[in-house]
Enzyme design. Structure first.
Site, mmCIF file in Angstrom:
data_model
loop_
_atom_site.group_PDB
_atom_site.id
_atom_site.type_symbol
_atom_site.label_atom_id
_atom_site.label_comp_id
_atom_site.label_asym_id
_atom_site.label_seq_id
_atom_site.Cartn_x
_atom_site.Cartn_y
_atom_site.Cartn_z
ATOM 1 C CD GLU A 78 27.723 23.876 63.790
ATOM 2 O OE1 GLU A 78 28.913 23.872 64.105
ATOM 3 O OE2 GLU A 78 27.322 23.716 62.629
ATOM 4 N NE ARG B 62 33.352 21.788 67.004
ATOM 5 C CZ ARG B 62 33.472 22.059 65.725
ATOM 6 N NH1 ARG B 62 34.647 22.257 65.204
ATOM 7 N NH2 ARG B 62 32.413 22.141 64.968
ATOM 8 C CG HIS C 195 37.458 19.052 63.437
ATOM 9 N ND1 HIS C 195 37.075 18.401 62.291
ATOM 10 C CD2 HIS C 195 36.665 20.151 63.546
ATOM 11 C CE1 HIS C 195 36.085 19.086 61.716
ATOM 12 N NE2 HIS C 195 35.828 20.149 62.457
ATOM 13 N NE ARG D 131 37.233 25.279 64.114
ATOM 14 C CZ ARG D 131 36.311 24.727 63.306
ATOM 15 N NH1 ARG D 131 35.722 25.455 62.388
ATOM 16 N NH2 ARG D 131 36.013 23.456 63.406
ATOM 17 C CG HIS E 285 34.337 17.312 65.618
ATOM 18 N ND1 HIS E 285 33.281 16.543 66.048
ATOM 19 C CD2 HIS E 285 33.808 18.395 65.026
ATOM 20 C CE1 HIS E 285 32.154 17.153 65.713
ATOM 21 N NE2 HIS E 285 32.444 18.283 65.093
#
Ligand SMILES: Cc1cc2nc3c(=O)[nH]c(=O)nc-3n(C[C@H](O)[C@H](O)[C@H](O)COP(=O)(O)OP(=O)(O)OC[C@H]3O[C@@H](n4cnc5c(N)ncnc54)[C@H](O)[C@@H]3O)c2cc1C
Length: 563
Positions: free
Chosen positions: A143, A308, A368, A403, A262
């Site tokens: 990811e 992100r 998110h 994060r 997100h």
């Protein structure tokens, strides 16, 4: 004292309510709460877990992408630490990062041993070659922000469901743990003193009404507050109750400005904002605009796999450039067959809207993950004696200002376990729960009736528009003042059901996020100030907020947390 400083949501006399006693009370039945409960409930310790919904109603249950952990021989703790710290944009507490990352392998091996069905390698997957037989051949996804394939997943994109059922099953089988579902925790009960001690909580159950649960140790694991935004990937239970009740009780909160958005949620008017996991980009999907142009390489060398915040901002920019309400995720590079096999849950959702799982999916960013929360030390201890916190509602310093994908389930597992251990030891030392006379005396509001649904939707719209991905200092100030005004007639009411308490908690958390965003006069990680576009060394600190203080205390990154 302004009304929004009211100590409890409702009036009560603790000793007159039905009483329950336990060693440990865990508020929240997601990954963090369940893992903490399992650890705390070893030996002779009695544990109660309260969840306001069912096991299925948590962000944990909804998690798709997976759990990041170093299980592959080619990967290393150093690399995972570095990726986490780079994403965290200068605010990660490295000691915590190292501890969590080092604990990853053991945490997932334990889950595998408990029966969690991690996906195994098939053709086209990267596989972990681990010395631990339970993990050998496990399939690994990749990811954004991760330099390696290191994300373990289950049933394709249903990792959270498998995780919740694996932990939930063990909790149900544990003789010392009672799991109360549909049990709403309204407030932490504290001694009425200068240095309050947490003694448990006042709860409401649709069948049993109000009750007091007295506990020697209370663990807040009530998750995040995504519902404070109009566009959100979070389940309906994510209303920030844990953070709001910790605030009312006087616990220190940290880094609240940082909310992760997100980049890719399904954008169809009227449909819920279903997440299209980052792993889809990890598998090779591209972001394209309405003209079919692949724009991410224009914004960042890492293209679709940039962190992100970078991807979310780039999408908004491209939407502004093209004058369109959304962009598209072109999944054709993955191939329909592989997509359906790897992401069966998303494919089923797409099917409901007649979207081709081999073509272009309309997407848009949504709120998110809440990075800030109850400030905790390395054992998960909050600033009030008797209180611990873990999971999304806690702020351990792991995520810094942003994060890294799939690090939160990992955090819930590793730090949830650490909290459980510390709580068990403390309870064994301190003994029985204390029962004291606590009286919450609130006079009834004489103001008019309130349209709660309207307050809720107005709050969520304002938060999305002005406290979302791009924030402006003057506008934040206006919003804070407006929320102050709304609070005067919303937080002075006494409600007797969940919707009212949740709106009061949302308004409290929304105000706190806005205030922290206004204070943080820089752009860093997930926090983008359009009027202060650069990061500033002056703000390379944690901001720690306490009730009654107009401004935060600032704390150097990596400084030990005093408790
Ligand atoms: C759609 C989606 C996908 C995600 N995918 C991933 C992923 O792939 N990997 C990853 O690492 N992270 C992912 N995340 C983030 C991750 O799922 C969460 O951060 C994590 O699960 C939070 O765990 P938690 O235990 O802190 O809270 P939660 O799992 O949200 O649990 C909170 C619990 O608290 C209870 N609760 C709340 N308020 C009260 C109250 N007042 N009284 C009683 N109980 C209360 C709730 O009922 C619930 O049981 C995703 C999040 C979402 C929304």
């Amino acid at each position: 004292m302004p009304v929004y400083n009211r100590r409890y949501l409702i009036p009560f006399r603790a000793t007159l309510l039905p009483q329950i006693f336990t060693d440990v009370l865990v508020v929240g039945g997601g990954v963090a709460g369940l893992r903490a409960a399992l650890e705390a409930g070893q030996g002779e310790t009695d544990v109660i877990v309260c969840a306001k919904g069912t096991l299925e109603q948590s962000s944990t249950f909804w998690a798709q992408g997976g759990i990041a952990a170093v299980v592959d021989g080619d990967d290393s703790v150093e690399d995972h630490v570095r990726d986490t710290v780079v994403a965290g944009a200068g605010l990660c507490d490295e000691g915590v990062v190292r501890r969590v990352v080092e604990g990853g392998r053991e945490a997932v091996a334990e889950l595998a041993a408990w029966g969690m069905p991690f996906d195994r390698k098939t053709d086209g997957d990267e596989a972990g070659a681990d010395a631990n037989a339970a993990l050998d051949g496990v399939a690994l996804g990749r990811e954004g922000g991760h330099s390696h394939f290191r994300v373990l997943h289950s049933d394709g994109d249903a990792t959270g469901k498998s995780l919740a059922y694996t932990l939930g099953q063990r909790v149900v089988e544990s003789p010392n743990i009672r799991f109360f579902t549909e049990c709403f925790v309204l407030d932490l009960i504290t001694t009425d003193s200068e240095a309050p001690r947490v003694l448990g909580a006042v709860t409401h159950h649709p069948k049993h009404g109000l009750q007091v649960i007295w506990a020697s140790a209370t663990v807040l694991a009530a998750g995040g507050a995504g519902q404070v935004y109009r566009e959100s990937t979070n389940p309906a239970v994510a209303t920030g109750d844990g953070v709001a009740m910790a605030w009312r009780a006087g616990a220190a909160l940290q880094d609240l400005a940082f909310v992760q958005f997100h980049p890719t949620t399904l954008y169809i008017a009227g449909a819920s904002r279903s997440l299209i996991t980052e792993a889809v980009r990890g598998e090779g999907a591209h972001l394209i605009d309405r003209d079919g142009y692949r724009f991410m390489p224009d914004y960042d060398d890492r293209a679709e796999l940039a962190p992100r915040d970078v991807v979310a901002r780039s999408i908004l920019n491209q939407m502004a450039k093209t004058g369109h309400t959304h962009v598209y995720l072109d999944v054709s590079p993955i191939g329909t067959e592989r997509f359906v096999e790897r992401f069966p849950g998303i494919a089923a959702t797409l099917q409901q809207f007649e979207i081709d799982p081999g073509g272009s999916i309309p997407v848009h960013p949504s709120a998110h993950y809440m990075i800030g929360g109850v400030r905790v030390d390395e054992h998960g201890r909050a600033s009030l004696p008797g209180l611990w916190a873990c999971g999304e509602g806690a702020c351990s310093g792991l995520h810094g200002a942003n994060r890294l994908a799939s690090n939160s389930l990992l955090e819930g597992l590793v730090l949830g376990k650490a909290v459980g251990e510390n709580v068990r030891e403390t309870v064994q030392r301190n003994g029985q729960p204390q029962r004291v006379k606590v009286v919450s005396d609130i006079r009834l509001s004489d103001r008019s009736e309130l349209d709660l649904a309207d307050v809720r939707s107005s709050l969520r719209s304002v938060m999305w528009r002005h406290v979302g991905i791009g924030r402006d200092g003057d506008r934040l100030k206006e919003v804070e003042e407006m929320f102050g005004f709304w609070s005067r007639y919303t937080l002075d009411k006494i409600f007797d059901e969940r919707l009212g308490w949740e709106v009061q908690n949302l308004l409290t958390v929304g105000t706190l996020i806005t205030r922290a965003a206004q204070w943080r006069g820089e752009s860093r990680g997930t926090h983008t100030r359009t009027d202060r576009p650069e990061a500033s060394d002056e703000y390379r600190v944690h901001d720690v907020w306490r009730r009654g203080a107009a401004s935060p205390e600032t704390v150097t990154v990596d400084a030990p947390v005093p408790v």
